[in-house]
Motif scaffolding. Structure first.
Motif, PDB file in Angstrom:
ATOM      1  N   PRO A 100      -4.183  -8.957   1.067  1.00 24.27           N
ATOM      2  CA  PRO A 100      -3.083  -8.131   0.142  1.00 24.27           C
ATOM      3  C   PRO A 100      -3.632  -7.577  -1.226  1.00 24.27           C
ATOM      4  O   PRO A 100      -4.167  -8.692  -1.875  1.00 24.27           O
ATOM      5  CB  PRO A 100      -1.803  -9.287   0.314  1.00 24.27           C
ATOM      6  CG  PRO A 100      -2.521 -10.376   0.019  1.00 24.27           C
ATOM      7  CD  PRO A 100      -3.754 -10.509   1.049  1.00 24.27           C
ATOM      8  N   PHE A 102      -3.100  -6.079  -4.773  1.00 32.66           N
ATOM      9  CA  PHE A 102      -1.974  -5.900  -5.787  1.00 32.66           C
ATOM     10  C   PHE A 102      -1.648  -4.733  -5.894  1.00 32.66           C
ATOM     11  O   PHE A 102      -0.330  -4.442  -6.474  1.00 32.66           O
ATOM     12  CB  PHE A 102      -2.390  -6.715  -6.754  1.00 32.66           C
ATOM     13  CG  PHE A 102      -3.273  -6.209  -7.645  1.00 32.66           C
ATOM     14  CD1 PHE A 102      -2.988  -5.378  -8.605  1.00 32.66           C
ATOM     15  CD2 PHE A 102      -4.673  -6.409  -7.637  1.00 32.66           C
ATOM     16  CE1 PHE A 102      -3.807  -4.491  -9.575  1.00 32.66           C
ATOM     17  CE2 PHE A 102      -5.595  -5.623  -8.349  1.00 32.66           C
ATOM     18  CZ  PHE A 102      -5.193  -4.906  -9.185  1.00 32.66           C
ATOM     19  N   LYS A 105       1.214  -0.766  -2.817  1.00 35.24           N
ATOM     20  CA  LYS A 105       2.938  -1.042  -3.079  1.00 35.24           C
ATOM     21  C   LYS A 105       3.439   0.167  -2.305  1.00 35.24           C
ATOM     22  O   LYS A 105       4.207   0.864  -2.968  1.00 35.24           O
ATOM     23  CB  LYS A 105       3.064  -1.095  -4.719  1.00 35.24           C
ATOM     24  CG  LYS A 105       2.413  -2.001  -5.355  1.00 35.24           C
ATOM     25  CD  LYS A 105       2.941  -2.142  -6.864  1.00 35.24           C
ATOM     26  CE  LYS A 105       1.860  -3.304  -7.518  1.00 35.24           C
ATOM     27  NZ  LYS A 105       2.205  -3.131  -9.203  1.00 35.24           N
ATOM     28  N   ASP A 128       2.651  -3.049   5.413  1.00 31.30           N
ATOM     29  CA  ASP A 128       1.886  -4.325   4.704  1.00 31.30           C
ATOM     30  C   ASP A 128       1.071  -3.889   3.329  1.00 31.30           C
ATOM     31  O   ASP A 128       0.687  -2.654   3.383  1.00 31.30           O
ATOM     32  CB  ASP A 128       0.775  -4.910   5.583  1.00 31.30           C
ATOM     33  CG  ASP A 128       1.431  -5.717   6.847  1.00 31.30           C
ATOM     34  OD1 ASP A 128       2.393  -6.236   6.484  1.00 31.30           O
ATOM     35  OD2 ASP A 128       0.588  -5.611   8.058  1.00 31.30           O
ATOM     36  N   PRO A 129       0.875  -4.508   2.458  1.00 35.23           N
ATOM     37  CA  PRO A 129       0.158  -4.001   1.173  1.00 35.23           C
ATOM     38  C   PRO A 129      -1.035  -4.315   1.484  1.00 35.23           C
ATOM     39  O   PRO A 129      -2.158  -5.082   0.543  1.00 35.23           O
ATOM     40  CB  PRO A 129       0.699  -4.846   0.288  1.00 35.23           C
ATOM     41  CG  PRO A 129       0.965  -6.302   0.814  1.00 35.23           C
ATOM     42  CD  PRO A 129       1.455  -5.862   2.253  1.00 35.23           C
ATOM     43  N   ILE A 130      -2.166  -3.528   2.401  1.00 31.32           N
ATOM     44  CA  ILE A 130      -3.485  -3.785   2.580  1.00 31.32           C
ATOM     45  C   ILE A 130      -4.072  -2.455   2.817  1.00 31.32           C
ATOM     46  O   ILE A 130      -3.526  -1.341   2.693  1.00 31.32           O
ATOM     47  CB  ILE A 130      -3.526  -4.643   4.102  1.00 31.32           C
ATOM     48  CG1 ILE A 130      -2.853  -3.559   5.136  1.00 31.32           C
ATOM     49  CG2 ILE A 130      -2.929  -5.965   4.075  1.00 31.32           C
ATOM     50  CD1 ILE A 130      -3.151  -4.125   6.492  1.00 31.32           C
ATOM     51  N   TYR A 173      -3.644   3.336   1.958  1.00 30.93           N
ATOM     52  CA  TYR A 173      -2.306   3.409   2.358  1.00 30.93           C
ATOM     53  C   TYR A 173      -2.173   4.038   3.779  1.00 30.93           C
ATOM     54  O   TYR A 173      -1.088   3.779   4.443  1.00 30.93           O
ATOM     55  CB  TYR A 173      -1.654   4.344   1.361  1.00 30.93           C
ATOM     56  CG  TYR A 173      -1.067   3.931   0.156  1.00 30.93           C
ATOM     57  CD1 TYR A 173       0.224   3.072   0.249  1.00 30.93           C
ATOM     58  CD2 TYR A 173      -1.688   3.904  -1.114  1.00 30.93           C
ATOM     59  CE1 TYR A 173       0.583   2.599  -0.990  1.00 30.93           C
ATOM     60  CE2 TYR A 173      -1.199   3.343  -2.092  1.00 30.93           C
ATOM     61  CZ  TYR A 173       0.162   2.309  -2.018  1.00 30.93           C
ATOM     62  OH  TYR A 173       0.630   1.734  -3.268  1.00 30.93           O
ATOM     63  N   ALA A 176      -2.453   1.396   6.467  1.00 32.03           N
ATOM     64  CA  ALA A 176      -1.246   0.446   6.575  1.00 32.03           C
ATOM     65  C   ALA A 176      -0.056   1.237   7.092  1.00 32.03           C
ATOM     66  O   ALA A 176       0.602   0.561   7.790  1.00 32.03           O
ATOM     67  CB  ALA A 176      -0.767   0.108   4.693  1.00 32.03           C
ATOM     68  N   HIS A 185       1.638  -5.727  12.305  1.00 30.96           N
ATOM     69  CA  HIS A 185       1.834  -6.259  11.010  1.00 30.96           C
ATOM     70  C   HIS A 185       0.804  -7.574  10.862  1.00 30.96           C
ATOM     71  O   HIS A 185       0.359  -8.256  11.902  1.00 30.96           O
ATOM     72  CB  HIS A 185       3.243  -6.709  11.063  1.00 30.96           C
ATOM     73  CG  HIS A 185       4.286  -5.705  11.038  1.00 30.96           C
ATOM     74  ND1 HIS A 185       4.684  -4.788  10.125  1.00 30.96           N
ATOM     75  CD2 HIS A 185       5.037  -5.551  12.160  1.00 30.96           C
ATOM     76  CE1 HIS A 185       5.480  -3.798  10.747  1.00 30.96           C
ATOM     77  NE2 HIS A 185       5.667  -4.328  11.675  1.00 30.96           N
ATOM     78  N   HIS A 186       0.295  -7.474   9.729  1.00 38.51           N
ATOM     79  CA  HIS A 186      -0.915  -8.314   9.571  1.00 38.51           C
ATOM     80  C   HIS A 186      -0.537  -9.795   8.761  1.00 38.51           C
ATOM     81  O   HIS A 186       0.376  -9.591   7.891  1.00 38.51           O
ATOM     82  CB  HIS A 186      -1.870  -7.814   8.596  1.00 38.51           C
ATOM     83  CG  HIS A 186      -2.591  -6.351   9.118  1.00 38.51           C
ATOM     84  ND1 HIS A 186      -1.796  -5.251   9.278  1.00 38.51           N
ATOM     85  CD2 HIS A 186      -3.748  -6.272   9.469  1.00 38.51           C
ATOM     86  CE1 HIS A 186      -2.724  -4.367   9.857  1.00 38.51           C
ATOM     87  NE2 HIS A 186      -3.936  -4.877   9.933  1.00 38.51           N
ATOM     88  N   LEU A 188      -1.039 -12.039   6.155  1.00 36.15           N
ATOM     89  CA  LEU A 188      -1.844 -11.740   4.756  1.00 36.15           C
ATOM     90  C   LEU A 188      -2.395 -12.806   4.161  1.00 36.15           C
ATOM     91  O   LEU A 188      -1.837 -13.948   4.076  1.00 36.15           O
ATOM     92  CB  LEU A 188      -0.434 -11.325   3.737  1.00 36.15           C
ATOM     93  CG  LEU A 188       0.142  -9.999   4.196  1.00 36.15           C
ATOM     94  CD1 LEU A 188       1.087  -9.616   3.204  1.00 36.15           C
ATOM     95  CD2 LEU A 188      -0.720  -8.584   4.428  1.00 36.15           C
ATOM     96  N   ASN A 190      -4.529 -14.550   1.290  1.00 40.43           N
ATOM     97  CA  ASN A 190      -5.066 -14.529   0.081  1.00 40.43           C
ATOM     98  C   ASN A 190      -6.400 -15.067   0.160  1.00 40.43           C
ATOM     99  O   ASN A 190      -7.320 -14.796  -0.921  1.00 40.43           O
ATOM    100  CB  ASN A 190      -4.208 -15.097  -0.961  1.00 40.43           C
ATOM    101  CG  ASN A 190      -3.050 -14.371  -1.488  1.00 40.43           C
ATOM    102  OD1 ASN A 190      -3.219 -13.096  -2.003  1.00 40.43           O
ATOM    103  ND2 ASN A 190      -1.583 -14.589  -1.090  1.00 40.43           N
TER     104      ASN A 190
END
Length: 280
Positions: A100, A102, A105, A128-130, A173, A176, A185-186, A188, A190
């Motif tokens: 993910p 930051f 978004k 997803d934010p990836i 983007y 994603a 869907h992944h 996430l 960290n």
């Protein structure tokens, strides 16, 4: 990257398979003698409009169609990634794993995202934010997503509002959104990656991403945004590889930065001909 891939791959706990460098210049280069490489054709001239990363999804489409890939799962990674711990398969069956970011978004750009992700697909928060890297994904899933990733990337680049809003992360983007369009869907993770100088310790994370400049004064204090008395920044080495034996950071600099420089130094000291090599 390749030096540490070969070393980490053999460690206990690693599920890493074979390595392929995807080169989307359309022409062979001398690194092919050292690194297994697939040469992909770039997009037709002018289509990327100077945004070279737009060639990435198209290169993956070609690789998936033409290469013999024995592995069931694929890790997408980048040249500024260094493996620091043995990497297991973080995917769970058909559900891929991603990191993910930051700054990705989707929910904050709903008006723009809806141009490419219709309401009937569900809420924008489902995206997803990836980006596409690092991602571990089943090959069959990537084969479905990749053509959509190409199309969404091109459509985003063609739309001035989207191009302005997403800038250099537009292709991230696009991946994603393309994944969500295929209901992929992944997980996430960290711990997939750390990014010095913001992440201070390596710990049990798997990849160092050295995308940010690391600038410090001689007291070991971060001077981000201002060139430090000591620095490591990949942008300082755009025309030639970094020299061997880079100076180590001053006392007080986080362990993640020290580890990064030591790993670069180990790799360059063990790669034959490093001092005489040039990019390309």
């Amino acid at each position: 990257m390749y030096y540490w891939y070969k070393k980490i791959k053999e460690m206990p706990g690693s599920d890493m398979g074979e390595f392929t460098r995807i080169l989307h210049s359309g022409s062979p280069d001398k690194l092919m003698e050292e690194i297994p490489t697939f040469v992909a054709d770039p997009l037709p001239e002018g289509l990327d409009r100077g945004y070279v990363v737009l060639n990435r999804p198209w290169a993956f489409v070609q690789w998936l169609e033409k290469a013999k890939i024995e592995e069931e799962y694929i890790l997408m990674a980048e040249p500024d990634h260094i493996f620091v711990n043995p990497l297991p398969n973080l995917a769970d069956g058909i559900q891929p794993a991603g990191f993910p970011f930051f700054y990705i978004k989707p929910a904050e750009h709903e008006k723009i995202i809806r141009k490419f992700y219709p309401e009937e697909k569900g809420p924008v928060a489902d995206i997803d934010p990836i980006g596409n890297s690092p991602v571990i994904i089943k090959k069959s899933s990537l084969e479905e997503i990749a053509p959509t990733w190409v199309n969404v990337s091109l459509r985003m680049k063609d739309d001035p509002e989207t191009d302005k809003a997403f800038g250099w992360v537009l292709e991230m983007y696009a991946y994603a959104v393309a994944s969500a369009l295929h209901d992929v869907h992944h997980i996430l993770r960290n711990d997939f990656m750390l990014q010095p100088p913001w992440d201070l310790n390596v710990g049990k994370k798997f990849i160092i991403h050295y995308t940010y400049g690391c600038d410090y004064n001689l007291k070991g204090e971060l001077t981000y945004g201002k060139i430090g008395e000591w620095r490591f920044d990949k942008r300082s080495h755009l025309t030639r590889p970094p020299p061997r034996n880079l100076s180590l950071p001053p006392p007080g600099v986080p362990e993640s930065v020290v580890r990064l420089v030591k790993m670069v130094n180990e790799a360059t000291s063990n790669i034959p001909g490093w001092d005489t090599s040039t990019n390309g």
